[in-house]
Structures are given as structure tokens and as C-alpha cells.
Design a protein around this motif. Structure first.
Motif, PDB file in Angstrom:
ATOM      1  N   GLY A  60      -3.497   7.855 -13.487  1.00 39.54           N
ATOM      2  CA  GLY A  60      -2.455   8.214 -14.457  1.00 39.54           C
ATOM      3  C   GLY A  60      -2.464   7.282 -15.655  1.00 39.54           C
ATOM      4  N   ASN A  61      -1.300   6.705 -15.960  1.00 48.95           N
ATOM      5  CA  ASN A  61      -1.208   5.802 -17.109  1.00 48.95           C
ATOM      6  C   ASN A  61      -1.609   4.373 -16.762  1.00 48.95           C
ATOM      7  N   GLY A  62      -2.010   4.146 -15.531  1.00 44.26           N
ATOM      8  CA  GLY A  62      -2.595   2.860 -15.159  1.00 44.26           C
ATOM      9  C   GLY A  62      -1.639   1.807 -14.638  1.00 44.26           C
ATOM     10  N   ARG A  63      -0.376   2.174 -14.479  1.00 42.76           N
ATOM     11  CA  ARG A  63       0.574   1.131 -14.066  1.00 42.76           C
ATOM     12  C   ARG A  63       0.336   0.672 -12.625  1.00 42.76           C
ATOM     13  N   ASP A  64      -0.030   1.610 -11.750  1.00 49.98           N
ATOM     14  CA  ASP A  64      -0.319   1.196 -10.367  1.00 49.98           C
ATOM     15  C   ASP A  64      -1.658   0.457 -10.287  1.00 49.98           C
ATOM     16  N   THR A  65      -2.618   0.870 -11.100  1.00 46.36           N
ATOM     17  CA  THR A  65      -3.894   0.145 -11.143  1.00 46.36           C
ATOM     18  C   THR A  65      -3.638  -1.294 -11.594  1.00 46.36           C
ATOM     19  N   LEU A  66      -2.786  -1.435 -12.608  1.00 46.74           N
ATOM     20  CA  LEU A  66      -2.446  -2.784 -13.091  1.00 46.74           C
ATOM     21  C   LEU A  66      -1.773  -3.593 -11.987  1.00 46.74           C
ATOM     22  N   PHE A  67      -0.835  -2.972 -11.294  1.00 51.23           N
ATOM     23  CA  PHE A  67      -0.169  -3.660 -10.182  1.00 51.23           C
ATOM     24  C   PHE A  67      -1.197  -4.149  -9.150  1.00 51.23           C
ATOM     25  N   LEU A  68      -2.143  -3.285  -8.809  1.00 46.70           N
ATOM     26  CA  LEU A  68      -3.149  -3.672  -7.807  1.00 46.70           C
ATOM     27  C   LEU A  68      -4.031  -4.794  -8.350  1.00 46.70           C
ATOM     28  N   ALA A  69      -4.414  -4.693  -9.609  1.00 46.37           N
ATOM     29  CA  ALA A  69      -5.291  -5.717 -10.200  1.00 46.37           C
ATOM     30  C   ALA A  69      -4.577  -7.064 -10.300  1.00 46.37           C
ATOM     31  N   GLU A  70      -3.291  -7.018 -10.610  1.00 45.32           N
ATOM     32  CA  GLU A  70      -2.528  -8.276 -10.769  1.00 45.32           C
ATOM     33  C   GLU A  70      -2.302  -8.994  -9.447  1.00 45.32           C
ATOM     34  N   ASN A  71      -2.277  -8.226  -8.361  1.00 45.90           N
ATOM     35  CA  ASN A  71      -1.857  -8.815  -7.086  1.00 45.90           C
ATOM     36  C   ASN A  71      -2.981  -9.005  -6.078  1.00 45.90           C
ATOM     37  N   THR A  72      -4.212  -8.751  -6.489  1.00 47.25           N
ATOM     38  CA  THR A  72      -5.364  -8.970  -5.613  1.00 47.25           C
ATOM     39  C   THR A  72      -6.136 -10.203  -6.104  1.00 47.25           C
ATOM     40  N   ASN A 128      13.167   2.343  -6.699  1.00 49.47           N
ATOM     41  CA  ASN A 128      12.661   3.717  -6.623  1.00 49.47           C
ATOM     42  C   ASN A 128      11.411   3.729  -5.752  1.00 49.47           C
ATOM     43  N   ALA A 129      10.856   4.931  -5.521  1.00 50.93           N
ATOM     44  CA  ALA A 129       9.760   5.058  -4.551  1.00 50.93           C
ATOM     45  C   ALA A 129       8.540   4.217  -4.946  1.00 50.93           C
ATOM     46  N   VAL A 130       8.218   4.191  -6.226  1.00 52.94           N
ATOM     47  CA  VAL A 130       7.018   3.448  -6.644  1.00 52.94           C
ATOM     48  C   VAL A 130       7.241   1.944  -6.507  1.00 52.94           C
ATOM     49  N   LEU A 131       8.434   1.481  -6.889  1.00 51.20           N
ATOM     50  CA  LEU A 131       8.713   0.045  -6.731  1.00 51.20           C
ATOM     51  C   LEU A 131       8.745  -0.345  -5.259  1.00 51.20           C
ATOM     52  N   MET A 132       9.246   0.547  -4.419  1.00 52.34           N
ATOM     53  CA  MET A 132       9.229   0.272  -2.978  1.00 52.34           C
ATOM     54  C   MET A 132       7.789   0.155  -2.486  1.00 52.34           C
ATOM     55  N   ALA A 133       6.921   1.040  -2.992  1.00 48.85           N
ATOM     56  CA  ALA A 133       5.504   0.976  -2.618  1.00 48.85           C
ATOM     57  C   ALA A 133       4.934  -0.384  -3.018  1.00 48.85           C
ATOM     58  N   HIS A 134       5.239  -0.826  -4.227  1.00 47.49           N
ATOM     59  CA  HIS A 134       4.718  -2.121  -4.691  1.00 47.49           C
ATOM     60  C   HIS A 134       5.204  -3.252  -3.775  1.00 47.49           C
ATOM     61  N   ARG A 135       6.480  -3.210  -3.439  1.00 40.65           N
ATOM     62  CA  ARG A 135       7.032  -4.276  -2.584  1.00 40.65           C
ATOM     63  C   ARG A 135       6.345  -4.325  -1.224  1.00 40.65           C
ATOM     64  N   LEU A 136       6.101  -3.139  -0.667  1.00 45.70           N
ATOM     65  CA  LEU A 136       5.488  -3.093   0.670  1.00 45.70           C
ATOM     66  C   LEU A 136       4.026  -3.513   0.619  1.00 45.70           C
ATOM     67  N   LEU A 137       3.345  -3.158  -0.466  1.00 48.94           N
ATOM     68  CA  LEU A 137       1.913  -3.446  -0.558  1.00 48.94           C
ATOM     69  C   LEU A 137       1.630  -4.905  -0.915  1.00 48.94           C
ATOM     70  N   ARG A 138       2.492  -5.512  -1.710  1.00 50.76           N
ATOM     71  CA  ARG A 138       2.183  -6.828  -2.288  1.00 50.76           C
ATOM     72  C   ARG A 138       1.678  -7.846  -1.257  1.00 50.76           C
ATOM     73  N   PRO A 139       2.333  -8.011  -0.105  1.00 52.11           N
ATOM     74  CA  PRO A 139       1.848  -9.019   0.857  1.00 52.11           C
ATOM     75  C   PRO A 139       0.429  -8.735   1.364  1.00 52.11           C
ATOM     76  N   LYS A 140       0.069  -7.458   1.440  1.00 51.97           N
ATOM     77  CA  LYS A 140      -1.274  -7.096   1.930  1.00 51.97           C
ATOM     78  C   LYS A 140      -2.347  -7.414   0.896  1.00 51.97           C
ATOM     79  N   LEU A 141      -1.962  -7.442  -0.366  1.00 49.46           N
ATOM     80  CA  LEU A 141      -2.956  -7.531  -1.438  1.00 49.46           C
ATOM     81  C   LEU A 141      -3.500  -8.942  -1.634  1.00 49.46           C
ATOM     82  N   ALA A 142      -2.753  -9.928  -1.197  1.00 49.51           N
ATOM     83  CA  ALA A 142      -3.122 -11.320  -1.482  1.00 49.51           C
ATOM     84  C   ALA A 142      -4.517 -11.666  -0.963  1.00 49.51           C
ATOM     85  N   ALA A 143      -4.933 -11.032   0.138  1.00 53.99           N
ATOM     86  CA  ALA A 143      -6.253 -11.339   0.708  1.00 53.99           C
ATOM     87  C   ALA A 143      -7.165 -10.114   0.682  1.00 53.99           C
TER      88      ALA A 143
END
Ligand code: SAM
Length: 191
Positions: A30-42, A5-20
């Protein structure tokens, strides 16, 4: 599943950028799921900014990030994302927008075209060259349709020399499925 879905696609595209990444933004906590995704992958030392206009959303986000032991890298901001320049003064590596209303919350409290476009404009100024922004928009209801149209028109007006911009959506789903806009900053803005 390869097609998500659109949000999972966003996560997939962003993940490589987040490592550094050094500093990233969830413009709609919102409910914090995207914040959690960003925190987990940075990286541990990265800062994750999370904006929302509802205390209820920030409370949920805080609870989720605390439970996952990641709250120390998160800055929660109870304010409109349109005021982002009052809080951030250094370049950011990634920005996520997930438009609409708080799932499980008051459906009358929506993101609005005016403030959304302002927030996108200011966030693009902050975005580092090579940085990515994703915007998940929801044209399946009237307010969301108008907002999606405003976002599309605004993004289409941006210079192609400065930003590479694409949109993704499912083509065989009923009722105007979500649209994901993906924006990469190619060079510094001159105007
Ligand atoms: C679809 S939800 C976000 C979902 C969230 N990213 C998650 O992972 O659960 C949209 C959120 O945007 C928030 N919002 C609406 N207008 C806003 C504004 N001007 N600035 C910041 N947040 C806003 C709403 O309160 C709502 O919580």
C-alpha cells in the motif's frame, strides 16, 4: 491510548518479535506505512519483503522508505502475495496483511478472498515456529465483509495444535469495525 485501532494493535503485538527477526513480510505494501514499521523495528541486517500488485503502491513505499534511509533492507515485489513461494524460500519471522484497497487509490483494486487465502496458506508454510502473522480485515463494506468471512472460516479450520489464532476488534464501534487476526505458529505443520 491503551485501546488502539487494528493496525496499531498489530504493530504492538509484532514489535517484540521483530527485534531478532531475520526476514519479515508486508504482504500488502500500500502506502508503505507497515513496511516502514517493519523496517524500523527489525535489525539492520534483516530483510523486509513488500508485495503489492500496484506499481503506484510500490512507488509510494519506495519513496517513504528512501526518505527514512531504510530502503536498502527492503525488497519490493510487484506481484500478488499469492505467489510468495516464488520469491521466498527461507523461514520468515513475521507476516503482515492489511486487506482492502489502497487508501487514496483505486477502490476497485481490492484484495480478494481467493488470492488472500492462498497467500495466507503459503505464508503460514514459510512462518518460523514462534513466528507471528497479523491480518487486518475490513468488514465495513460488502466486499470486505465477504473477505473477512472467508478469512475467518479458513483460520477456524486450522489445527489448534499447530497454530494459536485469536481475533481482536472494537466492540462498541458502529458499522462493523476492522478485525485483527493474530496467528502464532506453535509447531511445524505436518499436513
Ligand atoms: C489497505 S492497503 C495496504 C496498506 C498498507 N499496508 C499501508 O501501510 O499503507 C491494501 C493493498 O493491498 C494491495 N493488494 C491487493 N491485492 C493484492 C495482491 N493479490 N497481492 C499483493 N497486494 C495486493 C492493494 O493494491 C493495496 O495497495
Amino acid at each position: 491510548m491503551a485501546v488502539a485501532n487494528a493496525v496499531l494493535m498489530a504493530h504492538r503485538l509484532l514489535r517484540p518479535k521483530l527485534a531478532a527477526a531475520g526476514q519479515v513480510v508486508d504482504a500488502t505494501a500500500g502506502n508503505g506505512r507497515d513496511t516502514l514499521f517493519l523496517a524500523e523495528n527489525t535489525p539492520n541486517e534483516a530483510v523486509v519483503w513488500a508485495f503489492d500488485i500496484q506499481q503506484q503502491a510500490l512507488t509510494k513505499t519506495k519513496q517513504l522508505l528512501t526518505k527514512q534511509l531504510l530502503i536498502d533492507k527492503v525488497r519490493l515485489v510487484l506481484d500478488s502475495h499469492a505467489n510468495i513461494l516464488s520469491y521466498l524460500h527461507q523461514p520468515v519471522d513475521a507476516v503482515m496483511f492489511n486487506l482492502g484497497y489502497l487508501p487514496g487509490g483505486d477502490r476497485q483494486i481490492n484484495t480478494c478472498p481467493d488470492t488472500t487465502i492462498k497467500a495466507i496458506t503459503y505464508s503460514l508454510q514459510l512462518l518460523a515456529v514462534g513466528g507471528l502473522m497479523t491480518i487486518a480485515a475490513y468488514p465495513g463494506y460488502e466486499h470486505g465483509r465477504q473477505e473477512c468471512q472467508s478469512v475467518q472460516e479458513y483460520l477456524a479450520s486450522l489445527k489448534q495444535e499447530t497454530f494459536a489464532i485469536a481475533c481482536w476488534s472494537m466492540v462498541n464501534q458502529r458499522n462493523n469495525p476492522p478485525v485483527l487476526y493474530i496467528i502464532e505458529k506453535m509447531k511445524e505443520q505436518t499436513d
